[in-house]
Design an enzyme around this catalytic site. Structure first.
Site, PDB file in Angstrom:
ATOM      1  CG  HIS A  62      -1.860   1.136   1.276  1.00 42.97           C
ATOM      2  ND1 HIS A  62      -2.124   1.822   2.450  1.00 42.97           N
ATOM      3  CD2 HIS A  62      -2.580   1.753   0.323  1.00 42.97           C
ATOM      4  CE1 HIS A  62      -2.972   2.794   2.200  1.00 42.97           C
ATOM      5  NE2 HIS A  62      -3.270   2.789   0.927  1.00 42.97           N
ATOM      6  CD  GLU A  65      -2.611   2.598  -3.698  1.00 44.57           C
ATOM      7  OE1 GLU A  65      -3.166   3.721  -3.640  1.00 44.57           O
ATOM      8  OE2 GLU A  65      -3.016   1.606  -3.048  1.00 44.57           O
ATOM      9  CG  HIS A  66       0.054   6.212  -0.581  1.00 47.89           C
ATOM     10  ND1 HIS A  66      -0.453   7.300   0.088  1.00 47.89           N
ATOM     11  CD2 HIS A  66      -0.888   5.229  -0.449  1.00 47.89           C
ATOM     12  CE1 HIS A  66      -1.641   6.994   0.605  1.00 47.89           C
ATOM     13  NE2 HIS A  66      -1.914   5.737   0.294  1.00 47.89           N
ATOM     14  CD  GLU A 142      -5.252   5.195   3.680  1.00 44.54           C
ATOM     15  OE1 GLU A 142      -5.889   4.332   3.042  1.00 44.54           O
ATOM     16  OE2 GLU A 142      -4.193   5.719   3.250  1.00 44.54           O
TER      17      GLU A 142
END
Length: 442
Positions: A62, A65-66, A142
């Site tokens: 994840h 991905e950022h 997040e």
């Protein structure tokens, strides 16, 4: 059945034949023509997600991905997003348990630019320490919002971590907080170099395009990129469960929540293929939609819950669970609600469903899948998810045929075989009052 055919006609009439190609470097390209509007959806799927991560590295898929939006040798930080926006398009990405995908929706004449940008960041990503520290802080925040400070998210995370002893589905997609706090840019570099290559990617394009033209663009931008020789992924099979597993989560919350998960095989592990389709139908009967048994009986008739439903994925990469989720009505305790849900399962095990109920559910299931294809984006999603999980996209059409063939006896058989205590994990969120509640403020 006439209704289903009628509903499908407006979409299917504008769709061309799906075409599949393989580049010399092992990258798969799948194109679904859809000429309703001069728009194209491009999705690039990498076959890696949180279920590939090892202990101590959770969340790396994840975070990477950022960072894929933070610049390459040719494109500056956040420039990717600015270029797509300037072309009148939109873009984003998402990480799942078994895949990471990047997508653009834009006018068809700009597809070439989108593919050029995707090919560039497939192998030319530049990981900057300052950008990394900034983005990993964003992911930690997040996590706090979606999980640590969200009772439902927290229960779901704890539920999976306890239900699975070994299966990597116990990994939270966003990662454990400690792993996010100790992650380094070297972790991302290693992950990028290991998994981001054309032979581990699937390009799905849906829209107002010609397949051979898309193939030519894919060859132009992706075929020069070399395939990588990676070590094989070592599977971690889940040991057999020997009895009910229970857990209770006590956190400040507005309302209690109940999860009940039965370990159920996906298509990859079923004894016979019809079992997975029977589980799809069973799940629809039990907890999908307002006409399901959980909604009609437990929520509306018995008034024991304010909401209740179920979920099951027949085409996950690894076997998962058929999960029931419910929120009790005021004054109803979680134990009473669990008993009510168990009664609905017992009914499926002890009595054959009627042909009328089966036909209604099959029609609803087929209609839902047909309507899902009305969206170009969702068409691409269906193809990409199926392929990234190790299945052929052609199973999307075969699935509808098999669902129509499911019998009442088959639904009963899978209920008896898989919805049993030896496969069950029960998770309860019992709200605790804040320590200062009721106290006089100074």
């Amino acid at each position: 059945m006439f209704l289903i055919g009628f509903l499908a006609m407006p979409v299917l009439a504008t769709q061309g034949k799906v075409e599949e190609f393989m580049l010399d470097n092992g990258m798969k390209v799948i194109v679904q023509p859809d000429h309703r509007a001069p728009v194209v959806v491009s999705q690039l799927w990498y076959k890696v997600g949180s279920s590939y991560e090892l202990p101590g590295t959770t969340g790396v898929s994840h975070v990477l991905e950022h960072m894929m939006f933070k610049g390459t040798k040719n494109v500056g930080p956040d420039e990717f997003s600015r270029i797509i926006a300037a072309l009148g398009g939109s873009e984003n990405a998402f990480t799942g348990g078994d895949y990471t995908a990047y997508f653009e929706t834009l006018s068809k004449q700009h597809l070439e630019r989108a593919l050029e940008l995707e090919a560039d960041r497939m192998r030319n990503l530049q990981l900057d320490e300052k950008e990394f520290q900034r983005e990993v802080a964003v992911v930690r925040e997040e996590r706090r919002l979606r999980t640590d400070d969200n009772p439902n998210g927290l229960l779901w995370e704890q539920f999976n971590a306890v239900a699975w002893r070994v299966s990597p589905y116990r990994n939270p997609i966003i990662g454990w907080m400690h792993d996010l706090e100790t992650m380094t840019i070297a972790d991302l570099q290693q992950w990028y170099e290991q998994w981001y290559s054309p032979d581990n990617a699937i390009l799905v394009v849906v829209g107002d395009v010609q397949p051979l033209e898309v193939l030519a663009l894919a060859k132009k931008y992706f075929e020069p990129l070399p395939a990588l020789k990676r070590t094989g992924y070592r599977e971690r099979p889940e040991p057999e469960q020997k009895g009910i597993t229970r857990l209770t989560v006590n956190v400040p919350a507005e309302q209690p929540i109940l999860f009940m998960g039965y370990k159920s095989p996906a298509m990859v592990e079923v004894r016979k293929p019809w079992e997975a389709y029977a589980l799809v139908v069973l799940n629809s009967i039990l907890g999908e939609g307002d006409s399901s048994r959980l909604s009609s009986r437990v929520v509306r008739e018995q008034k024991l819950a304010v909401s209740a439903g179920s979920s099951y994925d027949a085409f996950s990469r690894l076997s998962g669970m058929l999960v029931l989720q419910a929120i009790p009505a005021a004054g109803v305790d979680l134990q009473t609600l669990e008993t009510a849900l168990r009664e609905q399962i017992a009914d499926l095990q002890n009595e054959l469903i009627s042909k009328e109920e089966l036909q209604r559910v099959v029609n609803q299931t087929v209609a839902k899948k047909v309507f899902a294809r009305d969206s170009m984006f969702h068409q691409a999603m269906l193809i990409g998810m199926r392929e990234a999980n190790g299945y052929d996209w052609k199973t999307l059409d075969q699935e509808l045929q098999h669902i129509r063939k499911v019998t009442p006896r088959q639904v009963q058989e899978v209920a008896r075989r898989y919805l049993v205590d030896a496969r069950l994990t029960v998770a309860m969120l019992e709200p605790e009052k804040a320590a200062a509640e009721g106290e006089m403020k100074p």
